[in-house]
Design an enzyme around this catalytic site. Structure first.
Site, PDB file in Angstrom:
ATOM      1  N   GLY A   4       1.151  -1.312  -0.389  1.00 51.65           N
ATOM      2  CA  GLY A   4      -0.282   0.001  -0.199  1.00 51.65           C
ATOM      3  C   GLY A   4       0.534   1.174   0.321  1.00 51.65           C
ATOM      4  O   GLY A   4       2.218   1.506   0.408  1.00 51.65           O
ATOM      5  N   GLN A  33       2.756  10.423   1.758  1.00 53.28           N
ATOM      6  CA  GLN A  33       3.829   9.982   1.201  1.00 53.28           C
ATOM      7  C   GLN A  33       5.424  10.493   0.023  1.00 53.28           C
ATOM      8  O   GLN A  33       6.533  10.071   0.348  1.00 53.28           O
ATOM      9  CB  GLN A  33       4.246   8.234   1.554  1.00 53.28           C
ATOM     10  CG  GLN A  33       3.705   7.266   2.562  1.00 53.28           C
ATOM     11  CD  GLN A  33       3.577   6.119   2.710  1.00 53.28           C
ATOM     12  OE1 GLN A  33       2.900   5.804   2.281  1.00 53.28           O
ATOM     13  NE2 GLN A  33       4.634   5.556   2.717  1.00 53.28           N
ATOM     14  N   CYS A  90       7.121   0.242   6.886  1.00 58.36           N
ATOM     15  CA  CYS A  90       6.319   1.323   5.905  1.00 58.36           C
ATOM     16  C   CYS A  90       7.998   1.636   4.506  1.00 58.36           C
ATOM     17  O   CYS A  90       9.013   1.966   4.554  1.00 58.36           O
ATOM     18  CB  CYS A  90       6.332   2.880   6.947  1.00 58.36           C
ATOM     19  SG  CYS A  90       5.801   3.728   6.212  1.00 58.36           S
ATOM     20  N   LEU A  91       7.419   1.621   3.481  1.00 55.59           N
ATOM     21  CA  LEU A  91       7.999   2.437   2.815  1.00 55.59           C
ATOM     22  C   LEU A  91       8.880   4.160   3.173  1.00 55.59           C
ATOM     23  O   LEU A  91      10.035   4.478   2.685  1.00 55.59           O
ATOM     24  CB  LEU A  91       7.222   3.434   1.290  1.00 55.59           C
ATOM     25  CG  LEU A  91       7.520   1.503   0.669  1.00 55.59           C
ATOM     26  CD1 LEU A  91       6.333   2.819  -0.581  1.00 55.59           C
ATOM     27  CD2 LEU A  91       8.416   1.359  -0.109  1.00 55.59           C
ATOM     28  N   HIS A  97      -2.829   1.250   8.397  1.00 54.88           N
ATOM     29  CA  HIS A  97      -2.218   1.673   8.217  1.00 54.88           C
ATOM     30  C   HIS A  97      -1.960   2.868   7.402  1.00 54.88           C
ATOM     31  O   HIS A  97      -1.304   4.124   7.577  1.00 54.88           O
ATOM     32  CB  HIS A  97      -0.886   0.508   7.628  1.00 54.88           C
ATOM     33  CG  HIS A  97       0.182   0.891   7.634  1.00 54.88           C
ATOM     34  ND1 HIS A  97       1.813   0.473   8.249  1.00 54.88           N
ATOM     35  CD2 HIS A  97       1.063   1.502   6.516  1.00 54.88           C
ATOM     36  CE1 HIS A  97       2.826   1.085   8.152  1.00 54.88           C
ATOM     37  NE2 HIS A  97       2.542   1.847   6.812  1.00 54.88           N
ATOM     38  N   GLU A  98      -2.259   2.556   5.662  1.00 60.70           N
ATOM     39  CA  GLU A  98      -2.530   3.799   5.211  1.00 60.70           C
ATOM     40  C   GLU A  98      -3.089   5.143   5.038  1.00 60.70           C
ATOM     41  O   GLU A  98      -2.862   6.265   5.086  1.00 60.70           O
ATOM     42  CB  GLU A  98      -2.976   3.519   3.566  1.00 60.70           C
ATOM     43  CG  GLU A  98      -1.804   2.213   3.175  1.00 60.70           C
ATOM     44  CD  GLU A  98      -0.219   2.329   3.372  1.00 60.70           C
ATOM     45  OE1 GLU A  98      -0.202   3.451   2.923  1.00 60.70           O
ATOM     46  OE2 GLU A  98       0.187   1.359   2.523  1.00 60.70           O
ATOM     47  N   HIS A 110      -1.501   7.323   7.706  1.00 65.01           N
ATOM     48  CA  HIS A 110      -1.050   8.076   6.869  1.00 65.01           C
ATOM     49  C   HIS A 110      -1.430   9.835   6.672  1.00 65.01           C
ATOM     50  O   HIS A 110      -0.967  11.025   6.719  1.00 65.01           O
ATOM     51  CB  HIS A 110      -0.589   7.349   5.555  1.00 65.01           C
ATOM     52  CG  HIS A 110       1.149   6.903   5.509  1.00 65.01           C
ATOM     53  ND1 HIS A 110       2.365   7.591   5.605  1.00 65.01           N
ATOM     54  CD2 HIS A 110       1.368   5.687   5.258  1.00 65.01           C
ATOM     55  CE1 HIS A 110       3.396   6.588   6.027  1.00 65.01           C
ATOM     56  NE2 HIS A 110       2.764   5.206   5.505  1.00 65.01           N
TER      57      HIS A 110
END
Lengths: 174, 167
Positions: free
Chosen positions: B47, B52, B96-97, B138-139, B142
């Site tokens: 995701g 981000q 996480c990225l 999680h997304e 953000h």
């Protein structure tokens, strides 16, 4: 690889040890890396990576009075190390039962033969003095696959009268 | 199509709260395509959220279809997503990225009901649980300026939980 030292400290626990030690390292222009502190049997224990521009002997000399004051055994090793080298575990294992001599050896031997590379291990004795309970949690990488680990745990459970189970870890990266 | 630059913590912009999308324009569609290309350029990632890549609008993409062991809705474009109900709790490991080389345990709702628009502005409702619900939560975090680091459960605390569930 940078010049890292591994500092190991053991002693009677009391509040403020981490603050005093890290302050002493900061005064030596130390750069802390990864660290793990826990109480074991009422003792303070810590292992921490520290990069200090000074030589190991100089660091030892400067830390000794602080550790003497805190009544801590201390040990310093030059290590080959680096940050950003984490390995992701793919399995979590829990083993518990009545405490018995040799269970850690038997469990970890079986898991080693099943291809498990242990990344974290926490082992504890709970319950009460008359009937102590042994609890172990492990995270690792199943080098020969999860099925091999599962079979090893089932055999371990049967032969040692413990509960031994695994849960795959599927890290969600978003 | 273009690969977008992913912000890396401790970039302060990751703490910014994103604004709802008001107009489902061609620009939004183009951005969603670029975001998807960026997301797909990271193998293993399930995701991504618009903030981000430095765009502070409430847009997230989730796709866990390459993990068929987890029930999923395929590739999801979720614009202005709202979690309308949630049930249960589950501990699972997240990365996480925007936070390279670190993963940790996070507690999330086990099941959620979600309302969101797609890139054409059409509203949809989803009911999901487990791994997919974790990814969506999680997304959406953000969009509210939160990272999984804000919700970490320490390893030792996790051991004291009576039940440790995995998603």
């Amino acid at each position: 690889m940078e010049n890292w030292l591994m500092l190991t400290l053991v002693g009677k626990d009391r509040p403020g040890i981490v603050a005093e030690i890290t302050h002493a390292l900061f005064d030596l222009q130390g750069n802390l890396g990864e660290a793990s502190m826990t109480r074991l049997g009422g003792n303070f224990t810590i292992m921490l990576m520290v990069y200090v521009p000074e030589k190991k002997t100089v660091v030892e000399e400067k830390l000794r009075p602080v550790c003497d004051k805190l009544k801590l055994f201390f040990h310093l090793d030059e290590i080959e190390a680096g940050l950003h080298q984490h390995i992701e575990p793919d399995v979590r294992i829990s083993i518990h039962g009545a405490d018995q001599a040799g269970i850690v050896a038997r469990a970890t031997d079986a898991l080693n033969k099943a291809g498990l590379n242990i990344l974290n291990l926490e082992s504890d004795v709970g319950g009460n003095t008359d009937s102590p309970v042994y609890v172990m949690h492990i995270e690792g990488v199943a080098g020969k696959g999860l099925e091999a680990v599962d079979q090893a745990l089932q055999k371990l459970a049967r032969e040692n009268d413990v509960v031994a189970r695994m849960t795959p870890i599927d890290t969600m990266v978003g | 199509m273009a690969l977008l630059n992913v912000l890396i913590y401790p970039d302060e912009r990751l703490k910014q709260i994103s604004q709802p999308v008001k107009e489902f324009s061609e620009d939004i569609k183009k951005f969603v395509r670029d975001l998807e290309e960026t997301f797909r350029s990271f193998p293993g990632c399930v995701g991504i959220a618009a903030p981000q890549v430095g765009r502070f609008e409430r847009i997230v993409l989730v796709d866990i279809s390459y993990k068929p062991q987890h029930v999923n809705h395929g590739f999801l474009v979720l614009i202005n997503p709202e979690i309308t109900s949630s049930e249960g709790a589950s501990l699972g490991r997240e990365g996480c990225l925007s936070v390279p080389d670190y993963t940790g345990k996070v507690e999330r709702a086990k099941s959620i009901t979600l309302e969101a628009c797609n890139e054409n502005g059409e509203e949809h409702q989803f009911r999901m649980s487990g791994y997919e619900a974790r990814a969506v939560q999680h997304e959406i975090d953000h969009l509210d300026g939160k990272l999984f680091l804000d919700r970490l459960v320490s390893r030792r605390n996790a051991l004291s939980k009576r039940i440790e569930l995995s998603t």
